[in-house]
Design a protein around this motif. Structure first.
Motif, PDB file in Angstrom:
ATOM      1  N   LEU A 171       0.838  -1.203   0.000  1.00 49.69           N
ATOM      2  CA  LEU A 171       0.000   0.000   0.000  1.00 49.69           C
ATOM      3  C   LEU A 171       0.871   1.250   0.000  1.00 49.69           C
ATOM      4  O   LEU A 171       0.587   2.209  -0.728  1.00 49.69           O
ATOM      5  N   MET A 172       1.936   1.253   0.785  1.00 51.59           N
ATOM      6  CA  MET A 172       2.841   2.395   0.818  1.00 51.59           C
ATOM      7  C   MET A 172       3.506   2.612  -0.546  1.00 51.59           C
ATOM      8  O   MET A 172       3.596   3.744  -1.041  1.00 51.59           O
ATOM      9  N   LEU A 173       3.970   1.526  -1.168  1.00 49.62           N
ATOM     10  CA  LEU A 173       4.589   1.622  -2.485  1.00 49.62           C
ATOM     11  C   LEU A 173       3.572   2.083  -3.529  1.00 49.62           C
ATOM     12  O   LEU A 173       3.897   2.900  -4.413  1.00 49.62           O
ATOM     13  N   PHE A 174       2.371   1.562  -3.442  1.00 56.80           N
ATOM     14  CA  PHE A 174       1.313   1.931  -4.387  1.00 56.80           C
ATOM     15  C   PHE A 174       0.927   3.397  -4.232  1.00 56.80           C
ATOM     16  O   PHE A 174       0.682   4.094  -5.215  1.00 56.80           O
ATOM     17  N   PHE A 175       0.884   3.876  -3.009  1.00 57.72           N
ATOM     18  CA  PHE A 175       0.575   5.274  -2.732  1.00 57.72           C
ATOM     19  C   PHE A 175       1.624   6.190  -3.362  1.00 57.72           C
ATOM     20  O   PHE A 175       1.293   7.163  -4.059  1.00 57.72           O
ATOM     21  N   GLY A 176       2.900   5.866  -3.160  1.00 55.81           N
ATOM     22  CA  GLY A 176       3.961   6.669  -3.755  1.00 55.81           C
ATOM     23  C   GLY A 176       3.959   6.587  -5.267  1.00 55.81           C
ATOM     24  O   GLY A 176       4.138   7.599  -5.959  1.00 55.81           O
ATOM     25  N   TYR A 177       3.739   5.395  -5.798  1.00 51.26           N
ATOM     26  CA  TYR A 177       3.740   5.206  -7.252  1.00 51.26           C
ATOM     27  C   TYR A 177       2.591   5.968  -7.911  1.00 51.26           C
ATOM     28  O   TYR A 177       2.757   6.533  -8.993  1.00 51.26           O
ATOM     29  N   SER A 178       1.447   6.003  -7.252  1.00 47.57           N
ATOM     30  CA  SER A 178       0.283   6.705  -7.805  1.00 47.57           C
ATOM     31  C   SER A 178       0.536   8.209  -7.886  1.00 47.57           C
ATOM     32  O   SER A 178       0.188   8.855  -8.886  1.00 47.57           O
ATOM     33  N   ILE A 179       1.163   8.770  -6.844  1.00 54.29           N
ATOM     34  CA  ILE A 179       1.505  10.190  -6.872  1.00 54.29           C
ATOM     35  C   ILE A 179       2.524  10.464  -7.975  1.00 54.29           C
ATOM     36  O   ILE A 179       2.400  11.416  -8.751  1.00 54.29           O
ATOM     37  N   GLY A 180       3.546   9.602  -8.057  1.00 51.19           N
ATOM     38  CA  GLY A 180       4.568   9.764  -9.086  1.00 51.19           C
ATOM     39  C   GLY A 180       4.012   9.646 -10.488  1.00 51.19           C
ATOM     40  O   GLY A 180       4.426  10.381 -11.397  1.00 51.19           O
ATOM     41  N   LEU A 181       3.066   8.739 -10.683  1.00 51.61           N
ATOM     42  CA  LEU A 181       2.447   8.558 -11.991  1.00 51.61           C
ATOM     43  C   LEU A 181       1.678   9.807 -12.408  1.00 51.61           C
ATOM     44  O   LEU A 181       1.728  10.220 -13.576  1.00 51.61           O
ATOM     45  N   LEU A 182       0.983  10.421 -11.464  1.00 51.19           N
ATOM     46  CA  LEU A 182       0.230  11.631 -11.748  1.00 51.19           C
ATOM     47  C   LEU A 182       1.155  12.789 -12.121  1.00 51.19           C
ATOM     48  O   LEU A 182       0.799  13.647 -12.947  1.00 51.19           O
ATOM     49  N   LEU A 183       2.357  12.821 -11.541  1.00 52.32           N
ATOM     50  CA  LEU A 183       3.301  13.909 -11.795  1.00 52.32           C
ATOM     51  C   LEU A 183       4.153  13.694 -13.047  1.00 52.32           C
ATOM     52  O   LEU A 183       4.772  14.642 -13.543  1.00 52.32           O
ATOM     53  N   THR A 184       4.186  12.462 -13.559  1.00 57.61           N
ATOM     54  CA  THR A 184       5.101  12.132 -14.648  1.00 57.61           C
ATOM     55  C   THR A 184       4.889  12.955 -15.915  1.00 57.61           C
ATOM     56  O   THR A 184       5.866  13.496 -16.460  1.00 57.61           O
ATOM     57  N   PRO A 185       3.670  13.086 -16.452  1.00 56.88           N
ATOM     58  CA  PRO A 185       3.513  13.902 -17.661  1.00 56.88           C
ATOM     59  C   PRO A 185       3.988  15.344 -17.471  1.00 56.88           C
ATOM     60  O   PRO A 185       4.594  15.926 -18.377  1.00 56.88           O
ATOM     61  N   ILE A 186       3.732  15.900 -16.295  1.00 55.55           N
ATOM     62  CA  ILE A 186       4.194  17.265 -16.019  1.00 55.55           C
ATOM     63  C   ILE A 186       5.715  17.280 -15.927  1.00 55.55           C
ATOM     64  O   ILE A 186       6.377  18.205 -16.406  1.00 55.55           O
ATOM     65  N   GLY A 187       6.270  16.246 -15.301  1.00 53.00           N
ATOM     66  CA  GLY A 187       7.718  16.152 -15.167  1.00 53.00           C
ATOM     67  C   GLY A 187       8.425  15.976 -16.499  1.00 53.00           C
ATOM     68  O   GLY A 187       9.587  16.368 -16.641  1.00 53.00           O
ATOM     69  N   MET A 188       7.762  15.378 -17.487  1.00 54.49           N
ATOM     70  CA  MET A 188       8.346  15.240 -18.815  1.00 54.49           C
ATOM     71  C   MET A 188       8.433  16.596 -19.522  1.00 54.49           C
ATOM     72  O   MET A 188       9.295  16.799 -20.378  1.00 54.49           O
ATOM     73  N   LEU A 189       7.551  17.500 -19.173  1.00 51.96           N
ATOM     74  CA  LEU A 189       7.553  18.838 -19.778  1.00 51.96           C
ATOM     75  C   LEU A 189       8.479  19.786 -19.025  1.00 51.96           C
ATOM     76  O   LEU A 189       9.138  20.636 -19.645  1.00 51.96           O
TER      77      LEU A 189
END
Length: 280
Positions: A171-189
């Motif tokens: 759950l902890m890993l999934f929580f972090g991964y979900s936040i990171g996934l949401l930020l990824t498209p913005i981080g690519m820009l």
């Protein structure tokens, strides 16, 4: 003259919502083999021309552990209220925190590392996400093995609650991964996102019960209490040391929020990444 004219448009543009969702899950299923191959490729490249290899995954949390043990033993910082030896307490906290930070940064790192392939080859983008999650699980399993060795060394007794530990850890890993996934498209820009995440994580560590136990009074104590990482870290540490879950209701809320963040982030990633790659 044939009047049947086919018009080809970028994917996802004219697809319905439910059609897109079905395609996402279908691509996730068929990308398992490719994700595994990407995982093996990245792991071999990661440790090529490296003397210490996978030990680099432990150097940062070990350095943090040693630093805080020294501060505590020297009297520079007074840490009280831990029910287990302080070296074990801080070691568990830093190992768990490093796994969380890795899950937070992995989606962006994995996408950036495959940017050139994405620009040249059309393949399911879910294989990138899945290979990143494979890497997180691989590194976390090794950290858990090291944690088990420390618990044995200090003679820490565990009970049946330890069987819940893998679920809270996931759950902890999934929580972090979900936040990171949401930020990824913005981080690519914007590269600021990738540079800012480690800085924010370094500061957030001291708002979490990583090197000291939460509780007390005041604004800082309230922030730590509301921090979603508090029940996650405390529960993982408790379950490994013969204690119980910390704030189960809050853990349920974190699970629901994580699922929502993951679904939104995955959909955002699916739609945005091909467009971003085309324009970079």
């Amino acid at each position: 003259m044939n009047d049947n004219i086919k018009i080809y448009e970028p994917s996802n543009r004219n697809k319905g919502f439910f059609s897109l969702i079905r395609e996402m899950f279908s691509d996730l299923f068929i990308s398992r083999d490719l994700a595994y191959r990407l995982f093996i490729r990245d792991k071999k490249a990661e440790y090529r021309q490296s003397i210490f290899g996978i030990l680099w995954a432990f150097f940062t949390p070990l350095a943090t552990t040693v630093t805080w043990i020294f501060l505590s033993s020297s009297g520079a910082v007074k840490i009280e209220g831990t029910n287990i030896p302080y070296p074990v307490f801080v070691f568990l906290g830093t190992m768990l925190w490093s796994s969380f930070v890795e899950s937070l940064t992995m989606p962006l790192q994995q996408t950036q590392s495959t940017k050139e392939i994405l620009a040249k080859v059309n393949f399911p983008k879910e294989s990138i996400l899945l290979s990143g999650f494979y890497k997180i699980i691989f590194n976390t399993v090794i950290k858990v093995a090291l944690i088990a060795a420390i618990l044995l060394f200090y003679g820490i007794k565990v009970d049946s609650g330890v069987f819940l530990f893998p679920f809270i850890l996931l759950l902890m890993l999934f929580f972090g991964y979900s936040i990171g996934l949401l930020l990824t498209p913005i981080g690519m820009l914007y590269k600021d996102i990738g540079r800012g995440i480690p800085l924010v994580a370094s500061f957030a560590m001291y708002l979490s019960p990583v090197v000291y136990k939460g509780g007390g009074t005041g604004k800082l104590a309230r922030i730590i209490e509301l921090n979603p990482m508090t029940p996650l870290i405390n529960s993982c540490r408790n379950l490994l040391t013969g204690e119980y879950l910390d704030n189960p209701f809050y853990l349920l809320i974190i699970l629901i929020v994580s699922l929502l963040l993951f679904c939104i982030g995955w959909l955002f990633y699916r739609i945005a990444i091909p467009v971003i790659i085309e324009r970079m």
